[in-house]
Design a protein around this motif. Structure first.
Motif, PDB file in Angstrom:
ATOM      1  N   ILE A  39       0.893  -1.154   0.000  1.00  0.00           N
ATOM      2  CA  ILE A  39       0.000   0.000   0.000  1.00  0.00           C
ATOM      3  C   ILE A  39       0.919   1.187   0.000  1.00  0.00           C
ATOM      4  CG2 ILE A  39      -1.791   1.279   1.190  1.00  0.00           C
ATOM      5  CD1 ILE A  39      -2.894  -1.305   2.168  1.00  0.00           C
ATOM      6  N   GLY A  40       1.305   1.554  -1.202  1.00  0.00           N
ATOM      7  CA  GLY A  40       2.291   2.601  -1.312  1.00  0.00           C
ATOM      8  C   GLY A  40       3.121   2.340  -2.535  1.00  0.00           C
ATOM      9  N   ALA A  41       4.383   2.668  -2.444  1.00  0.00           N
ATOM     10  CA  ALA A  41       5.249   2.475  -3.588  1.00  0.00           C
ATOM     11  C   ALA A  41       6.620   2.095  -3.073  1.00  0.00           C
ATOM     12  CB  ALA A  41       5.327   3.759  -4.405  1.00  0.00           C
ATOM     13  N   ALA A  42       7.204   1.068  -3.700  1.00  0.00           N
ATOM     14  CA  ALA A  42       8.513   0.633  -3.247  1.00  0.00           C
ATOM     15  C   ALA A  42       9.547   1.005  -4.287  1.00  0.00           C
ATOM     16  CB  ALA A  42       8.513  -0.866  -3.027  1.00  0.00           C
ATOM     17  N   TRP A  61      10.110   1.876  -9.512  1.00  0.00           N
ATOM     18  CA  TRP A  61       9.028   2.181  -8.569  1.00  0.00           C
ATOM     19  C   TRP A  61       7.916   1.165  -8.777  1.00  0.00           C
ATOM     20  CZ3 TRP A  61       8.995   5.140  -4.427  1.00  0.00           C
ATOM     21  CH2 TRP A  61       9.950   6.155  -4.326  1.00  0.00           C
ATOM     22  N   ARG A  68      -8.060   2.894  -4.774  1.00  0.00           N
ATOM     23  CA  ARG A  68      -8.131   3.951  -3.794  1.00  0.00           C
ATOM     24  C   ARG A  68      -6.952   4.922  -3.882  1.00  0.00           C
ATOM     25  NH1 ARG A  68      -9.508   3.311   2.585  1.00  0.00           N
ATOM     26  NH2 ARG A  68     -10.406   5.384   2.678  1.00  0.00           N
ATOM     27  N   TYR A  69      -5.810   4.401  -4.293  1.00  0.00           N
ATOM     28  CA  TYR A  69      -4.609   5.241  -4.294  1.00  0.00           C
ATOM     29  C   TYR A  69      -4.268   5.726  -5.695  1.00  0.00           C
ATOM     30  CZ  TYR A  69      -4.516   2.812   0.100  1.00  0.00           C
ATOM     31  OH  TYR A  69      -4.873   2.312   1.312  1.00  0.00           O
ATOM     32  N   SER A  71      -5.034   8.205  -7.348  1.00  0.00           N
ATOM     33  CA  SER A  71      -4.710   9.624  -7.551  1.00  0.00           C
ATOM     34  C   SER A  71      -3.214   9.883  -7.374  1.00  0.00           C
ATOM     35  CB  SER A  71      -5.491  10.476  -6.569  1.00  0.00           C
ATOM     36  OG  SER A  71      -5.052  10.191  -5.258  1.00  0.00           O
ATOM     37  N   LEU A  72      -2.527   8.976  -6.691  1.00  0.00           N
ATOM     38  CA  LEU A  72      -1.091   9.203  -6.473  1.00  0.00           C
ATOM     39  C   LEU A  72      -0.225   8.628  -7.583  1.00  0.00           C
ATOM     40  CD1 LEU A  72      -0.740   8.703  -2.639  1.00  0.00           C
ATOM     41  CD2 LEU A  72      -0.362  10.809  -3.917  1.00  0.00           C
ATOM     42  N   MET A  75       2.153  10.712  -9.720  1.00  0.00           N
ATOM     43  CA  MET A  75       3.359  11.213  -9.076  1.00  0.00           C
ATOM     44  C   MET A  75       4.525  10.259  -9.328  1.00  0.00           C
ATOM     45  SD  MET A  75       2.065  13.777  -7.891  1.00  0.00           S
ATOM     46  CE  MET A  75       0.379  14.305  -7.686  1.00  0.00           C
ATOM     47  N   TYR A  76       4.198   8.995  -9.502  1.00  0.00           N
ATOM     48  CA  TYR A  76       5.261   8.010  -9.674  1.00  0.00           C
ATOM     49  C   TYR A  76       5.612   7.792 -11.146  1.00  0.00           C
ATOM     50  CZ  TYR A  76       4.852   7.427  -4.728  1.00  0.00           C
ATOM     51  OH  TYR A  76       4.855   7.680  -3.395  1.00  0.00           O
ATOM     52  N   ARG A  78       5.273  10.170 -13.516  1.00  0.00           N
ATOM     53  CA  ARG A  78       5.812  11.371 -14.161  1.00  0.00           C
ATOM     54  C   ARG A  78       7.340  11.221 -14.173  1.00  0.00           C
ATOM     55  NH1 ARG A  78       4.989  15.447  -9.043  1.00  0.00           N
ATOM     56  NH2 ARG A  78       6.041  14.045  -7.623  1.00  0.00           N
TER      57      ARG A  78
END
Ligand SMILES: Nc1nc2c(ncn2[C@@H]2O[C@H](COP(=O)(O)OP(=O)(O)O)[C@@H](O)[C@H]2O)c(=O)[nH]1
Ligand SMILES: [Mg+2]
Lengths: 210, 789
Positions: A39-42, A61, A68-69, A71-72, A75-76, A78
């Protein structure tokens, strides 16, 4: 001295298609049956050495696939030089999801981004729902690279990353780096194209051998 | 902390702001960030581990007095001794009661800048009522600054004459009366007309050492010693016998600066420059190392290398307001702090601090005393005693900054002037501080810091030590209901499940953005997490007025995504959400008049409504006015708008307005009328736009009589006209119904009400330079007066 390149690579795709597993296989040559989902980015790195001794370092990445995520995600991706969009060959819905990601990338990512479509879990071909022909045809239409992989057996994994590594230096015209770490100024360290904000004067930083 | 006291300007900078720029997908310089966070963490953790249970406190009284070349001819005791014994104690205590309830109306407190809101919340400095148990007993330390000790021209050449100093020190001891025997002089420093004297309780004399001095001239060519500053630094070490288990107690560095800056109203830039110059040039030179001891601090060091730094100054900052307006407002002031706050909006020092031109990051307590300058005698003075030719101003001020807790706690207990000491054209000012110091064992601290550095060394070598791994208890945090101005808290638990320490920090989605929306605060926003340890990060939702302006326009559901970055590792996402409870405060007249019911229930239907369906006056305003008209009479009405009210009462009334619930009845609580009055003021003050459109101000001020004033109403927007008429009718009623026993005549009552309401109803546009904007606050009050008299 051999040439060195550094590229930012992002993995996209529906949750559970095996993105994290693919990265683990590529970076550490391991496979876990029970991985906690991201849940995020590694962030991970791996270097590929081509036949001509060119070294291509990937800054990878691995993002969360959950809606749910979403929208983020921009950011990764781009500033990413390449994207690996993964689907699961046993789930036809996951290819649909992959198409959505590809459309988004085509619309919003850097126009020179190299996109690879990757059908994972090839070891489970008995339960295949997505045929090779279907995926390949779609990839050709959209001008994407394509391949099938199994993070579990390792089949096809290095092939797809190597294929990207070969293609990138030609397309992305990255700046050359004599090494360096993630620690450099953001953007400056990202080789390849950064149309957003990096002025060309950053060149001097990149020579730094720290 | 002598050996490792950090520059306050750095220490006060939030750790987070010192890290490299980073955002989602673009980690900054993780290695450098690890370095910064680790160092900070070791310091704090070592301090925590070596802090004993004992605490120490020091009472410090600071005074500043421009003596205008006079020799001591009056009893100085009111200036030197604690408030409870001097004649103004009654007013003093009454005034301080005002501080907390009125705070939101004070200038610069209702800020449009959410950062300010955050700032005030984090650095609350409650002013303890002087009558409470915290009342300052005899100060442990008296630090007195004098300016213009000697006005003679010879004095401008540096002299070593200490005659003046001796006579003032003698007067100070005389002023201490029977307590004088308890004290002795610790240090003094003179630079031409400026003198600083530190007097200490004899019993504590041995606890102060490493006393250092410096001074610097300012002004033309930097050597005319009549302007400039002197500084004294002392180190306080608690006695070992009374600090329980600390064998080598840690010392605290206190620095005091007595400054005198350029005079004259128009010299404000000069003063700002003087301050910047002095900040650089006031440097303590280390004594030449005698035995080249183990003492490591033999470098010269800035005055900012302190645990607490006080500037008390004849700053000469003035008011950017006309002479007539200034005197007019002062004459109305009597006991109404809101009027002082109107004046203080024009204070050059407040402006300089606000725009960070000087004294940025210093704290000055709210001023509740009258200007300390310039007094005259005989025919030269106005009714209040001020020189008719010189505009009154708060030229004498006390400001401070200190290291963030837990290193030191600084509580300001009072901030007053002493009008009974009349020998100079300035009045002396003073302030009591209570300084709380944890008792820290220095040797233990060094041992702990060393041990921690060892343990935490080298984990950034990911190849050798493995990648950092953290786990969040939950990726979704729910606040539930979030109310305007009520903070609610929850925690985000983070476990380090790896075998190595790691550093985590929140990063914004975009470079340069914020890590969270304005209504949320994260503490700590960056930290170190040792292997296998957990931390509960505190998330606080707080909707300030500025936030509410935005949230009131939006949906009920508010949500944001946090990105927690592990240095050299993963980014974790956390969704934080809550149900925003819409409020009529910080709303706009246009919105409120279009609602069909209470805000909370009808905000959602707003869009479907047409303009012409507007109610004439916001129902919230009418409910408040009606309640007040119905329930207030007699005594209460006399001081309706100038008595403190409890913030909880205001919140309770506001909640009824928002939900449509029945308002509390007067039997509940005898203070309700003031609560309602304050609610009305705050409702008006937080409106997105002032009721009168600023474009009309110059015409309002030009209106010469009632007819002209009433004609102007034709040009008010429709939602403004109706509320203006209702409010002024109500204020007119208040003026008329003052009881015969009232403390003021109806016409004076009207003037006071106008002075309180005008700055709100005809509010200044945000972020304008008030000087060039030039709309007279008294002119505004006069316009309002035409409706309520
Ligand atoms: N059989 C098989 N299972 C796989 C393969 N790749 C991943 N998995 C499994 O699929 C599940 C999801 O994998 P994960 O890497 O977490 O997917 P992600 O959410 O896309 O990162 C895990 O249980 C993996 O063990 C594969 O190639 N073959
Ligand atoms: Mg994953």
């Amino acid at each position: 001295m051999s040439k060195q390149f550094q590229f930012k690579l992002v993995l996209l795709g529906e949750s559970a298609v095996g993105k994290s597993s693919l990265v683990l296989r590529f970076v550490k040559d391991q496979f876990d049956d029970y991985r906690e989902s991201t849940i995020g980015a590694a962030f991970l790195t791996q270097t590929v050495t081509l036949e001509d001794q060119t070294m291509v370092k990937f800054e990878i990445w691995d993002t969360a696939g959950q809606e749910r995520y979403k929208s983020l995600a921009p950011m990764y991706y781009r500033n990413a030089n390449c994207a690996v969009v993964v689907y699961d060959i046993t789930q036809s819905a996951s290819l649909e999801k992959a198409r959505t990601w590809i459309r988004e990338l085509q619309r919003q990512a850097d126009p020179s981004i190299v996109i690879a479509l990757c059908g994972n879990k090839a070891d489970l071909s008995a339960r295949r729902q997505v045929t090779q022909e279907e995926a390949k045809k779609y990839a050709e239409e959209e001008g994407l690279m394509w391949g099938e992989t199994s993070a579990k057996s390792g089949e096809g994994v290095s092939d797809i990353f190597t294929a990207i590594a070969k293609k990138l230096p030609l397309t992305a015209a990255p700046s050359q780096r004599a090494g360096g770490t993630r620690g450099a100024a953001p953007g400056a360290a990202r080789a390849g194209v950064d149309l957003n904000k990096q002025p060309s004067t950053q060149g001097s930083n990149e020579a730094c051998n720290c | 902390m002598a050996s490792e006291t950090v520059d306050l300007r750095v220490a006060r900078q939030p750790l987070h702001s010192r890290l490299s720029p980073a955002s989602a997908g673009l980690p900054g310089d993780d290695i450098a960030d690890i370095e910064i966070i680790r160092e900070d963490w070791i310091r704090k953790e070592a301090l925590k581990r070596s802090t004993t249970k004992a605490t120490k406190s020091l009472n410090i009284r600071i005074g500043s007095f421009n003596v205008n070349g006079k020799t001591p001819s009056q009893d100085l005791s009111p200036w030197l001794r604690s408030l409870s014994i001097h004649t103004h104690s009654k007013t003093g205590a009454q005034m301080t009661e005002w501080i907390s309830p009125l705070k939101p109306v004070s200038p610069f407190n209702i800020s449009t800048n959410p950062i300010d809101d955050k700032y005030t919340l984090q650095h609350e400095q409650p002013l303890l009522p002087i009558t409470s148990s915290c009342s300052p007993s005899d100060p442990d330390l008296l630090v007195l600054g004098f300016q213009e000790l000697d006005l003679s021209t010879e004095a401008l050449l540096y002299t070593t004459n200490t005659l003046k100093e001796d006579s003032w020190v003698a007067a100070v001891f005389a002023g201490l009366g029977e307590k004088a025997v308890l004290y002795e002089k610790l240090a003094s420093k003179q630079l031409v007309g400026m003198l600083m004297v530190i007097i200490v309780k004899k019993s504590l004399f041995p606890n102060f050492d490493h006393i250092m001095f410096c001074s610097a001239g300012a002004g033309i060519m930097g050597f005319m010693g009549n302007k400039g500053a002197t500084a004294i630094r002392v180190s306080f070490t608690p006695s070992t016998d009374d600090s329980a288990d600390a064998k080598t107690p840690h010392c605290t560095v206190l620095t005091f600066v007595n400054a005198h800056l350029a005079a004259f109203e128009e010299m404000v830039e000069r003063r700002n420059n003087d301050f910047q110059e002095l900040s650089k040039r006031l440097v303590f030179e280390a004594p030449t190392p005698m035995g080249a001891n183990s003492d490591t601090s033999n470098e010269s060091s800035s005055i900012y290398k302190s645990d607490a730094l006080f500037w008390f100054v004849n700053l000469n900052y003035r008011l950017d307001l006309s002479d007539v307006d200034t005197r007019n407002l002062l004459a109305l002031h009597s006991d109404e702090p809101p009027i002082l706050w109107t004046l203080l909006k024009y204070d050059q020092l407040k402006q300089a601090i606000h725009f960070r031109k000087a004294f940025a990051d210093f704290h000055e307590h709210d001023i509740t005393h009258l200007p300390s300058y310039r007094f005259a005698s005989g025919a030269l003075k106005d009714d209040l005693g001020y020189d008719k030719k010189r505009k009154p101003a708060w030229t004498d001020r006390i400001l401070y900054m200190h290291s963030p807790s837990p290193s030191i706690g600084v509580h300001q207990l009072s901030y007053v002037s002493h009008p009974e000491i009349t020998m100079s054209d300035h009045r002396p000012i003073s302030s009591d501080f209570k300084i709380q110091l944890p008792v820290i064992d220095q040797d233990d601290y060094l041992r702990n810091a060393d041990k921690l550095s060892h343990e935490l060394w080298g984990f950034e070598d990911v190849e050798a030590r493995g990648s950092p791994r953290i786990k969040l208890k939950s990726n979704s945090i729910e606040f539930g209901k979030i109310f305007y101005q009520q903070s609610c808290q929850t925690t985000l638990e983070v476990d380090n499940i790896g075998d190595t320490p790691c550093v985590i920090r929140f990063v914004p989605a975009d470079i340069g953005g914020s890590i969270c929306p304005d209504w949320l605060r994260i503490e700590p926003p960056a930290t170190l997490l040792p292997a296998h340890m957990s931390i509960a990060i505190t998330l606080t939702a707080f909707v300030s007025t500025a936030c509410a302006r935005l949230l009131n326009q939006g949906p009920r559901r508010i949500e944001c995504m946090l990105i927690l970055h592990t240095a050299l590792g993963k980014d974790h996402f956390v969704v934080v959400g809550g149900e925003y409870q819409h409020t009529c405060f910080a709303n706009s007249l246009a919105t409120l008049t279009r609602l069909t019911g209470p805000v909370r229930t009808s905000y959602a239907t707003l869009k479907e409504r047409k303009e012409e369906q507007s109610a004439s006056v916001p129902r919230e305003a009418m409910r408040l006015i009606n309640w007040l008209m119905e329930h207030v009479s007699g005594e209460d009405i006399d001081c309706l708008f100038n008595r403190p009210a409890d913030e909880n009462t205001v919140a309770r009334i506001r909640e009824c307005l928002d939900t449509g619930d029945e308002l509390p009845s007067p039997q509940d609580n005898q203070h309700l009328p003031h609560g309602f009055a304050r609610t009305l003021l705050q409702f008006l003050d937080t409106l997105a736009e002032p009721i009168v459109p600023p474009t009309l101000y110059s015409r309002c001020l030009a209106a010469t009589d009632r007819n002209e004033a009433f004609e102007l109403l034709d040009d008010f927007p429709s939602e403004s006209v109706n509320i203006w008429v209702s409010l002024t009718a109500f204020l007119h009623y208040v003026v008329q119904s003052s009881p015969s026993s009232a403390s003021h005549s109806p016409s004076r009552r009207a003037e006071i009400l106008a002075a309180i309401f005008a700055p709100i109803l005809l509010g200044d546009p945000k972020n304008v330079d008030l000087q060039s904007y030039g709309i007279s606050p008294v002119g505004k009050a006069n316009f309002l007066l035409k409706f309520i008299q």
